[in-house]
Write a protein that holds these residues in place. Structure first.
Motif, PDB file in Angstrom:
ATOM      1  N   ALA A   1      36.028  34.702  35.108  1.00 47.51           N
ATOM      2  CA  ALA A   1      34.950  35.192  35.973  1.00 47.51           C
ATOM      3  C   ALA A   1      34.689  36.671  35.706  1.00 47.51           C
ATOM      4  O   ALA A   1      33.541  37.098  35.565  1.00 47.51           O
ATOM      5  CB  ALA A   1      35.312  34.962  37.434  1.00 47.51           C
ATOM      6  N   HIS A   2      35.745  37.452  35.617  1.00 51.34           N
ATOM      7  CA  HIS A   2      35.568  38.874  35.324  1.00 51.34           C
ATOM      8  C   HIS A   2      35.021  39.075  33.916  1.00 51.34           C
ATOM      9  O   HIS A   2      34.207  39.973  33.676  1.00 51.34           O
ATOM     10  CB  HIS A   2      36.895  39.605  35.491  1.00 51.34           C
ATOM     11  CG  HIS A   2      37.261  39.856  36.912  1.00 51.34           C
ATOM     12  ND1 HIS A   2      36.646  40.807  37.682  1.00 51.34           N
ATOM     13  CD2 HIS A   2      38.176  39.254  37.717  1.00 51.34           C
ATOM     14  CE1 HIS A   2      37.169  40.811  38.894  1.00 51.34           C
ATOM     15  NE2 HIS A   2      38.096  39.877  38.946  1.00 51.34           N
ATOM     16  N   ARG A   3      35.430  38.250  32.984  1.00 50.94           N
ATOM     17  CA  ARG A   3      34.952  38.381  31.608  1.00 50.94           C
ATOM     18  C   ARG A   3      33.471  38.056  31.507  1.00 50.94           C
ATOM     19  O   ARG A   3      32.711  38.742  30.820  1.00 50.94           O
ATOM     20  CB  ARG A   3      35.754  37.450  30.703  1.00 50.94           C
ATOM     21  CG  ARG A   3      35.336  37.485  29.247  1.00 50.94           C
ATOM     22  CD  ARG A   3      36.261  36.609  28.408  1.00 50.94           C
ATOM     23  NE  ARG A   3      35.847  36.556  27.023  1.00 50.94           N
ATOM     24  CZ  ARG A   3      36.482  35.877  26.091  1.00 50.94           C
ATOM     25  NH1 ARG A   3      37.578  35.202  26.396  1.00 50.94           N
ATOM     26  NH2 ARG A   3      36.053  35.860  24.841  1.00 50.94           N
ATOM     27  N   ILE A   4      33.028  37.002  32.184  1.00 47.02           N
ATOM     28  CA  ILE A   4      31.639  36.560  32.095  1.00 47.02           C
ATOM     29  C   ILE A   4      30.726  37.414  32.960  1.00 47.02           C
ATOM     30  O   ILE A   4      29.628  37.797  32.541  1.00 47.02           O
ATOM     31  CB  ILE A   4      31.526  35.078  32.511  1.00 47.02           C
ATOM     32  CG1 ILE A   4      32.288  34.193  31.522  1.00 47.02           C
ATOM     33  CG2 ILE A   4      30.063  34.643  32.589  1.00 47.02           C
ATOM     34  CD1 ILE A   4      32.493  32.772  32.014  1.00 47.02           C
ATOM     35  N   LEU A   5      31.172  37.714  34.171  1.00 48.69           N
ATOM     36  CA  LEU A   5      30.323  38.429  35.116  1.00 48.69           C
ATOM     37  C   LEU A   5      30.374  39.937  34.929  1.00 48.69           C
ATOM     38  O   LEU A   5      29.490  40.659  35.368  1.00 48.69           O
ATOM     39  CB  LEU A   5      30.729  38.081  36.555  1.00 48.69           C
ATOM     40  CG  LEU A   5      30.603  36.604  36.926  1.00 48.69           C
ATOM     41  CD1 LEU A   5      31.257  36.347  38.264  1.00 48.69           C
ATOM     42  CD2 LEU A   5      29.139  36.183  36.949  1.00 48.69           C
ATOM     43  N   GLY A   6      31.437  40.421  34.269  1.00 49.92           N
ATOM     44  CA  GLY A   6      31.587  41.852  34.058  1.00 49.92           C
ATOM     45  C   GLY A   6      32.482  42.472  35.113  1.00 49.92           C
ATOM     46  O   GLY A   6      32.498  42.031  36.267  1.00 49.92           O
ATOM     47  N   PRO A   7      33.221  43.490  34.752  1.00 54.61           N
ATOM     48  CA  PRO A   7      34.165  44.091  35.698  1.00 54.61           C
ATOM     49  C   PRO A   7      33.508  44.867  36.810  1.00 54.61           C
ATOM     50  O   PRO A   7      34.146  45.172  37.819  1.00 54.61           O
ATOM     51  CB  PRO A   7      34.993  45.026  34.797  1.00 54.61           C
ATOM     52  CG  PRO A   7      34.067  45.374  33.671  1.00 54.61           C
ATOM     53  CD  PRO A   7      33.253  44.140  33.438  1.00 54.61           C
TER      54      PRO A   7
ATOM     55  N   VAL B   1      30.701  43.961  38.567  1.00 55.98           N
ATOM     56  CA  VAL B   1      29.829  43.194  39.440  1.00 55.98           C
ATOM     57  C   VAL B   1      30.180  43.518  40.888  1.00 55.98           C
ATOM     58  O   VAL B   1      31.304  43.304  41.331  1.00 55.98           O
ATOM     59  CB  VAL B   1      29.968  41.683  39.194  1.00 55.98           C
ATOM     60  CG1 VAL B   1      29.169  40.899  40.224  1.00 55.98           C
ATOM     61  CG2 VAL B   1      29.480  41.347  37.797  1.00 55.98           C
ATOM     62  N   GLU B   2      29.223  44.062  41.622  1.00 57.79           N
ATOM     63  CA  GLU B   2      29.510  44.450  42.998  1.00 57.79           C
ATOM     64  C   GLU B   2      29.737  43.228  43.871  1.00 57.79           C
ATOM     65  O   GLU B   2      29.039  42.218  43.759  1.00 57.79           O
ATOM     66  CB  GLU B   2      28.350  45.274  43.557  1.00 57.79           C
ATOM     67  CG  GLU B   2      28.275  46.670  42.963  1.00 57.79           C
ATOM     68  CD  GLU B   2      27.387  47.576  43.790  1.00 57.79           C
ATOM     69  OE1 GLU B   2      27.255  47.329  44.997  1.00 57.79           O
ATOM     70  OE2 GLU B   2      26.838  48.519  43.216  1.00 57.79           O
ATOM     71  N   GLY B   3      30.700  43.342  44.739  1.00 58.70           N
ATOM     72  CA  GLY B   3      30.923  42.296  45.723  1.00 58.70           C
ATOM     73  C   GLY B   3      31.670  41.092  45.209  1.00 58.70           C
ATOM     74  O   GLY B   3      31.674  40.058  45.879  1.00 58.70           O
ATOM     75  N   LEU B   4      32.283  41.163  44.041  1.00 62.52           N
ATOM     76  CA  LEU B   4      33.044  40.025  43.547  1.00 62.52           C
ATOM     77  C   LEU B   4      34.208  39.778  44.495  1.00 62.52           C
ATOM     78  O   LEU B   4      35.084  40.627  44.681  1.00 62.52           O
ATOM     79  CB  LEU B   4      33.562  40.304  42.137  1.00 62.52           C
ATOM     80  CG  LEU B   4      34.383  39.182  41.489  1.00 62.52           C
ATOM     81  CD1 LEU B   4      33.556  37.913  41.365  1.00 62.52           C
ATOM     82  CD2 LEU B   4      34.887  39.617  40.122  1.00 62.52           C
ATOM     83  N   ASP B   5      34.201  38.615  45.108  1.00 58.32           N
ATOM     84  CA  ASP B   5      35.204  38.305  46.132  1.00 58.32           C
ATOM     85  C   ASP B   5      35.777  36.924  45.868  1.00 58.32           C
ATOM     86  O   ASP B   5      35.412  35.961  46.520  1.00 58.32           O
ATOM     87  CB  ASP B   5      34.552  38.347  47.521  1.00 58.32           C
ATOM     88  CG  ASP B   5      35.538  38.023  48.631  1.00 58.32           C
ATOM     89  OD1 ASP B   5      36.742  38.227  48.425  1.00 58.32           O
ATOM     90  OD2 ASP B   5      35.105  37.538  49.699  1.00 58.32           O
ATOM     91  N   PRO B   6      36.641  36.793  44.843  1.00 61.06           N
ATOM     92  CA  PRO B   6      37.156  35.472  44.493  1.00 61.06           C
ATOM     93  C   PRO B   6      38.055  34.911  45.588  1.00 61.06           C
ATOM     94  O   PRO B   6      38.930  35.594  46.103  1.00 61.06           O
ATOM     95  CB  PRO B   6      37.932  35.727  43.217  1.00 61.06           C
ATOM     96  CG  PRO B   6      38.318  37.163  43.277  1.00 61.06           C
ATOM     97  CD  PRO B   6      37.194  37.849  43.998  1.00 61.06           C
ATOM     98  N   VAL B   7      37.829  33.666  45.936  1.00 57.21           N
ATOM     99  CA  VAL B   7      38.612  32.985  46.966  1.00 57.21           C
ATOM    100  C   VAL B   7      38.952  31.606  46.449  1.00 57.21           C
ATOM    101  O   VAL B   7      38.105  30.926  45.870  1.00 57.21           O
ATOM    102  CB  VAL B   7      37.824  32.867  48.293  1.00 57.21           C
ATOM    103  CG1 VAL B   7      38.627  32.089  49.316  1.00 57.21           C
ATOM    104  CG2 VAL B   7      37.472  34.246  48.831  1.00 57.21           C
ATOM    105  N   THR B   8      40.180  31.150  46.647  1.00 55.96           N
ATOM    106  CA  THR B   8      40.556  29.782  46.292  1.00 55.96           C
ATOM    107  C   THR B   8      40.504  28.932  47.530  1.00 55.96           C
ATOM    108  O   THR B   8      41.127  29.246  48.542  1.00 55.96           O
ATOM    109  CB  THR B   8      41.975  29.767  45.709  1.00 55.96           C
ATOM    110  OG1 THR B   8      42.017  30.608  44.562  1.00 55.96           O
ATOM    111  CG2 THR B   8      42.337  28.339  45.282  1.00 55.96           C
ATOM    112  N   THR B   9      39.731  27.854  47.465  1.00 56.59           N
ATOM    113  CA  THR B   9      39.621  26.969  48.617  1.00 56.59           C
ATOM    114  C   THR B   9      40.718  25.915  48.582  1.00 56.59           C
ATOM    115  O   THR B   9      41.268  25.626  47.536  1.00 56.59           O
ATOM    116  CB  THR B   9      38.240  26.279  48.628  1.00 56.59           C
ATOM    117  OG1 THR B   9      38.103  25.528  47.409  1.00 56.59           O
ATOM    118  CG2 THR B   9      37.135  27.290  48.724  1.00 56.59           C
TER     119      THR B   9
END
Length: 269
Positions: free
Chosen positions: A253-259, A261-269
């Protein structure tokens, strides 16, 4: 205007290429992304099973309040598009955007010799969805090949190397032999491997990615329905979630979206 998020889902990380394109064309929009890493890959599963997974995720996205659903997965689009539009668009007024038709239309615009190649998962190629969509134009010849190992390379973050190039040649040379001038990347994982694919195909073959074409379709649907987020609001906070193991998902996700990207909030459901 509508300030609710756009819901995007895929079987794993491939749909992040669509999310990246959506962020590019709709920078003020908020994204809620679900990668179904608990069930990835979809491409080797029966379409009925994929339909069950996809509808559950889309039900959850709708319950969370999204204003649009983007099916960022070719296999899921093949399995569930008709049901999704009945269930969410017709019944609840929520637009559903998918990846197949925008990519097919872009391929038809790009080709000059009317010989189009399609690569995708086993399920997508077997369904014939691209072949049927492209063949409505008289004179167009469509050649399709399933490339299941491409997903393995993309999910592992492997985008170069002798092993990848050997696999790419085995998948692509039969299509090149048909003198295709356009190749549809019929899986949202495949843009991650565009360098290797383009290298094997050569400069004479135009690659068509479903990611960028789908993002433009999402823009058009939001504009048509007057559903854009208010640009005067603070920058959106995005959520990128996974239904299963998240370590590799978050790294990609960081590789594709870029380091940045504002508001990146990864959550595991």
């Amino acid at each position: 205007m509508n300030n609710a998020p756009i819901g995007i889902f895929d079987s794993g990380v491939g749909g992040l290429t669509v999310a990246r394109s959506v962020l590019d064309v709709l920078p003020h929009e908020q994204i809620l992304y679900v990668g179904d890493t608990a069930h990835t890959p979809y491409g080797d599963k029966p379409l009925a099973q994929v339909r069950t997974y996809a509808l559950q995720i889309m039900d959850d996205l709708v319950d969370s309040g999204v204003k649009m659903i983007v099916i960022a997965c070719n296999t899921a689009s093949s399995a569930v598009l008709h049901d999704a539009r009945e269930r969410y668009t017709d019944s609840r007024g929520i637009p559903v955007v998918e990846v197949v038709v925008p990519a097919a239309h872009a391929a038809l615009r790009a080709t000059t010799n009317h010989r189009i190649g399609v690569i995708g998962t086993v399920a997508t190629v077997t369904s014939g969805v691209y072949q049927d969509t492209l063949s409505v134009v008289p004179g167009v010849e469509v050649y399709a090949n399933a490339c299941p190992r491409f997903v393995e390379f993309a999910e592992a973050g492997i985008t170069t190397g002798d092993d990848l190039l050997a696999v790419a040649r085995s998948y692509l040379e039969p299509l090149i032999a048909h003198d295709i001038d356009t190749l549809v990347l019929g899986c949202t994982h495949y843009p991650l491997l565009a360098g290797a694919i383009s290298y094997v195909c050569g400069d004479g073959v135009t690659l068509v990615s479903s990611s960028s074409t789908t993002a433009r379709r999402a823009y058009a649907e939001l504009a048509r329905a007057d559903l854009m987020r208010d640009p005067r609001l603070d920058p959106p906070v995005h959520r990128f979630t996974a239904t299963g193991p998240a370590d590799r998902f978050l790294a990609l996700a960081h590789r594709i979206l870029g380091p940045n990207v504002e508001g990146l909030d990864p959550v595991t459901t």
